[in-house]
Write a protein that holds these residues in place. Structure first.
Motif, PDB file in Angstrom:
ATOM      1  N   GLY A  86     -12.959   1.955   0.991  1.00  0.00           N
ATOM      2  CA  GLY A  86     -14.194   1.082   1.243  1.00  0.00           C
ATOM      3  C   GLY A  86     -13.805   0.250   2.422  1.00  0.00           C
ATOM      4  O   GLY A  86     -12.970   0.483   3.470  1.00  0.00           O
ATOM      5  N   THR A  87     -14.171  -1.035   2.459  1.00  0.00           N
ATOM      6  CA  THR A  87     -14.218  -2.139   3.346  1.00  0.00           C
ATOM      7  C   THR A  87     -13.096  -2.929   3.053  1.00  0.00           C
ATOM      8  O   THR A  87     -12.621  -3.515   1.768  1.00  0.00           O
ATOM      9  CB  THR A  87     -15.458  -3.024   3.307  1.00  0.00           C
ATOM     10  OG1 THR A  87     -16.406  -2.005   3.713  1.00  0.00           O
ATOM     11  CG2 THR A  87     -15.463  -4.074   4.191  1.00  0.00           C
ATOM     12  N   PHE A  88     -12.192  -3.256   4.050  1.00  0.00           N
ATOM     13  CA  PHE A  88     -10.982  -4.291   3.743  1.00  0.00           C
ATOM     14  C   PHE A  88     -11.403  -5.803   3.861  1.00  0.00           C
ATOM     15  O   PHE A  88     -12.340  -6.035   4.739  1.00  0.00           O
ATOM     16  CB  PHE A  88     -10.221  -4.071   4.843  1.00  0.00           C
ATOM     17  CG  PHE A  88      -8.928  -4.584   4.927  1.00  0.00           C
ATOM     18  CD1 PHE A  88      -7.838  -4.473   4.072  1.00  0.00           C
ATOM     19  CD2 PHE A  88      -8.899  -5.986   5.510  1.00  0.00           C
ATOM     20  CE1 PHE A  88      -6.635  -5.396   4.076  1.00  0.00           C
ATOM     21  CE2 PHE A  88      -7.415  -6.827   5.353  1.00  0.00           C
ATOM     22  CZ  PHE A  88      -6.626  -6.561   4.716  1.00  0.00           C
ATOM     23  N   CYS A 136      -7.446  -6.706   0.229  1.00  0.00           N
ATOM     24  CA  CYS A 136      -7.918  -5.520  -0.499  1.00  0.00           C
ATOM     25  C   CYS A 136      -9.000  -4.898  -0.036  1.00  0.00           C
ATOM     26  O   CYS A 136      -9.717  -5.259   0.762  1.00  0.00           O
ATOM     27  CB  CYS A 136      -8.070  -6.145  -1.968  1.00  0.00           C
ATOM     28  SG  CYS A 136      -6.660  -6.844  -3.087  1.00  0.00           S
ATOM     29  N   TYR A 137      -9.383  -3.455  -0.634  1.00  0.00           N
ATOM     30  CA  TYR A 137     -10.398  -2.983   0.153  1.00  0.00           C
ATOM     31  C   TYR A 137     -11.389  -2.899  -1.443  1.00  0.00           C
ATOM     32  O   TYR A 137     -11.166  -2.862  -2.453  1.00  0.00           O
ATOM     33  CB  TYR A 137     -10.061  -1.637   0.085  1.00  0.00           C
ATOM     34  CG  TYR A 137      -9.478  -1.411   1.473  1.00  0.00           C
ATOM     35  CD1 TYR A 137      -9.962  -0.938   2.487  1.00  0.00           C
ATOM     36  CD2 TYR A 137      -7.905  -1.253   1.312  1.00  0.00           C
ATOM     37  CE1 TYR A 137      -9.055  -0.735   3.837  1.00  0.00           C
ATOM     38  CE2 TYR A 137      -7.232  -0.972   2.391  1.00  0.00           C
ATOM     39  CZ  TYR A 137      -7.904  -1.102   3.728  1.00  0.00           C
ATOM     40  OH  TYR A 137      -7.106  -0.697   4.840  1.00  0.00           O
ATOM     41  N   TYR A 138     -12.782  -2.909  -0.993  1.00  0.00           N
ATOM     42  CA  TYR A 138     -13.791  -2.689  -2.013  1.00  0.00           C
ATOM     43  C   TYR A 138     -14.907  -1.810  -1.690  1.00  0.00           C
ATOM     44  O   TYR A 138     -15.195  -1.535  -0.380  1.00  0.00           O
ATOM     45  CB  TYR A 138     -14.649  -4.203  -1.803  1.00  0.00           C
ATOM     46  CG  TYR A 138     -13.637  -5.511  -2.263  1.00  0.00           C
ATOM     47  CD1 TYR A 138     -13.788  -5.919  -3.746  1.00  0.00           C
ATOM     48  CD2 TYR A 138     -13.033  -6.024  -1.375  1.00  0.00           C
ATOM     49  CE1 TYR A 138     -12.893  -7.043  -3.808  1.00  0.00           C
ATOM     50  CE2 TYR A 138     -12.150  -7.039  -1.705  1.00  0.00           C
ATOM     51  CZ  TYR A 138     -11.920  -7.444  -3.122  1.00  0.00           C
ATOM     52  OH  TYR A 138     -11.373  -8.583  -3.414  1.00  0.00           O
ATOM     53  N   LYS A 139     -15.248  -0.608  -2.675  1.00  0.00           N
ATOM     54  CA  LYS A 139     -16.057   0.222  -2.363  1.00  0.00           C
ATOM     55  C   LYS A 139     -17.135   0.037  -3.656  1.00  0.00           C
ATOM     56  O   LYS A 139     -16.730  -0.228  -4.804  1.00  0.00           O
ATOM     57  CB  LYS A 139     -15.389   1.345  -2.366  1.00  0.00           C
ATOM     58  CG  LYS A 139     -16.614   2.851  -1.917  1.00  0.00           C
ATOM     59  CD  LYS A 139     -15.576   4.076  -1.808  1.00  0.00           C
ATOM     60  CE  LYS A 139     -16.426   5.028  -1.328  1.00  0.00           C
ATOM     61  NZ  LYS A 139     -15.726   6.460  -0.912  1.00  0.00           N
ATOM     62  N   CYS A 158      -6.069  -2.450  -3.997  1.00  0.00           N
ATOM     63  CA  CYS A 158      -5.242  -3.621  -3.486  1.00  0.00           C
ATOM     64  C   CYS A 158      -3.742  -3.062  -3.152  1.00  0.00           C
ATOM     65  O   CYS A 158      -3.008  -2.731  -3.899  1.00  0.00           O
ATOM     66  CB  CYS A 158      -4.814  -4.531  -4.123  1.00  0.00           C
ATOM     67  SG  CYS A 158      -6.171  -5.759  -4.506  1.00  0.00           S
ATOM     68  N   PRO A 159      -3.428  -2.306  -1.765  1.00  0.00           N
ATOM     69  CA  PRO A 159      -2.142  -1.715  -1.554  1.00  0.00           C
ATOM     70  C   PRO A 159      -1.116  -2.775  -1.750  1.00  0.00           C
ATOM     71  O   PRO A 159      -1.377  -4.051  -1.603  1.00  0.00           O
ATOM     72  CB  PRO A 159      -2.329  -1.449   0.113  1.00  0.00           C
ATOM     73  CG  PRO A 159      -3.887  -1.334   0.383  1.00  0.00           C
ATOM     74  CD  PRO A 159      -4.483  -2.384  -0.756  1.00  0.00           C
TER      75      PRO A 159
END
Length: 305
Positions: A82-84, A88-91, A119-120
């Motif tokens: 999703g969106t950075f 972190c990314y959120y989808k 979260c990579p």
């Protein structure tokens, strides 16, 4: 850029009061996730424009946006994650959990939404490919939607006073220059006329700082020619005599006698680069600002005996 990694298995956790860029507070419960994530994504950008008054005009344009984790560029949009935002990314979770789910906490469907947070590892700069911590979180508003770091960057730039050149010339406006003699041009070096000029814009959990620096000034001399100067120019001193400017000058080949008011109208336009950083992202915006002056140019009259 592609990612791959192991997803850790974690049981339910207490609420995580981390302020999100949306301005709200997320309720986080890590779920059990086992698998591998791979995919690619592309960056995004934001548009902006601006103007000034008082004899100075200009605009701004959109710029590129980059997202980083541990100093390594990552996609701002990821096919799977999703969106950075904020490291972190959120989808959006699809389908959304039932209204009775603990993930809603004190909220109800329709009041915000549940997102998968990925979260990579912060050690990605060293080649670490995992683990990737994932969990379901509640957010009041979509990350990267209501409050985008690029939008905050535009707000920060709008706080700055960026002007066109604070023009200096020799011969000075009001005096008369001579065809074939050097004309010197420069701008005063101030935060508003040359930079650096910095400002910040914030929402809870996110601050973006932007710094503007002039890149060049294009001088349209009124005689159909233009001069591009990549420095602020050198102020003229009497000790220079009839020398040419070392970095920003012009020589007129015709008089201004046929011009309106018998003067050349000179427009000097500064191109600004505005670099911004915040929320793990960075990018650049461009802006232009202009100033005007005039130059009266005559020719030497030779009087015979």
């Amino acid at each position: 850029m592609a990612f791959s990694g192991m997803l850790v298995t974690v049981g339910p956790a207490a609420a995580d009061p981390t302020p999100r860029p949306t301005g709200g507070v997320e309720d986080c419960h890590l779920d059990i996730c086992v698998g591998a994530g791979t995919g690619t994504g592309t960056g995004g950008g934001d548009d902006g424009d601006g103007d000034t008054s008082g004899g100075t005009t200009g605009d701004s344009s959109d710029g590129t946006v980059t997202c980083e984790i541990g100093g390594v560029k990552v996609p701002c949009r990821h096919d799977i994650w999703g969106t950075f935002s904020g490291g972190c990314y959120y989808k959006l979770a699809d389908p959304q959990p039932d209204a009775s789910s603990e993930y809603w906490g004190d909220h109800k469907p329709g009041d915000g939404a549940i997102y998968m947070k990925s979260c990579p590892p912060s050690g990605i700069a060293g080649g670490d490919e995992g683990p990737i911590v994932q969990g379901l979180v509640w957010l009041q508003a979509p990350p990267g939607g209501q409050v985008d770091p690029a939008a905050l960057a535009q707000q920060a730039m709008d706080k700055m006073t960026l002007r066109g050149p604070a023009i200096g010339m020799a011969p000075q406006p009001g005096s008369t220059g001579v065809v074939g003699m050097p004309v010197w041009m420069w701008t005063e070096v101030t935060a508003e006329a040359w930079g650096p000029n910095s400002a910040s814009a914030s929402v809870p959990g996110l601050t973006v700082t932007a710094t503007a620096r002039a890149e060049k000034i294009v001088w349209h001399m009124g005689d159909g020619t233009s001069v591009t100067c990549t420095s602020a120019g050198t102020p003229y001193q009497k000790a220079y005599g009839k020398k040419k400017s070392p970095d920003c000058g012009h020589t007129y080949r015709t008089t201004s006698a046929r011009q309106s008011g018998q003067k050349f109208t000179i427009t000097a336009t500064t191109t600004w680069n505005v670099h911004w950083e915040g929320g793990g992202q960075s990018g650049d915006l461009a802006a232009t600002r202009s100033s005007r002056t005039t130059a009266r140019i005559g020719e030497v009259q030779v009087v015979g005996d």
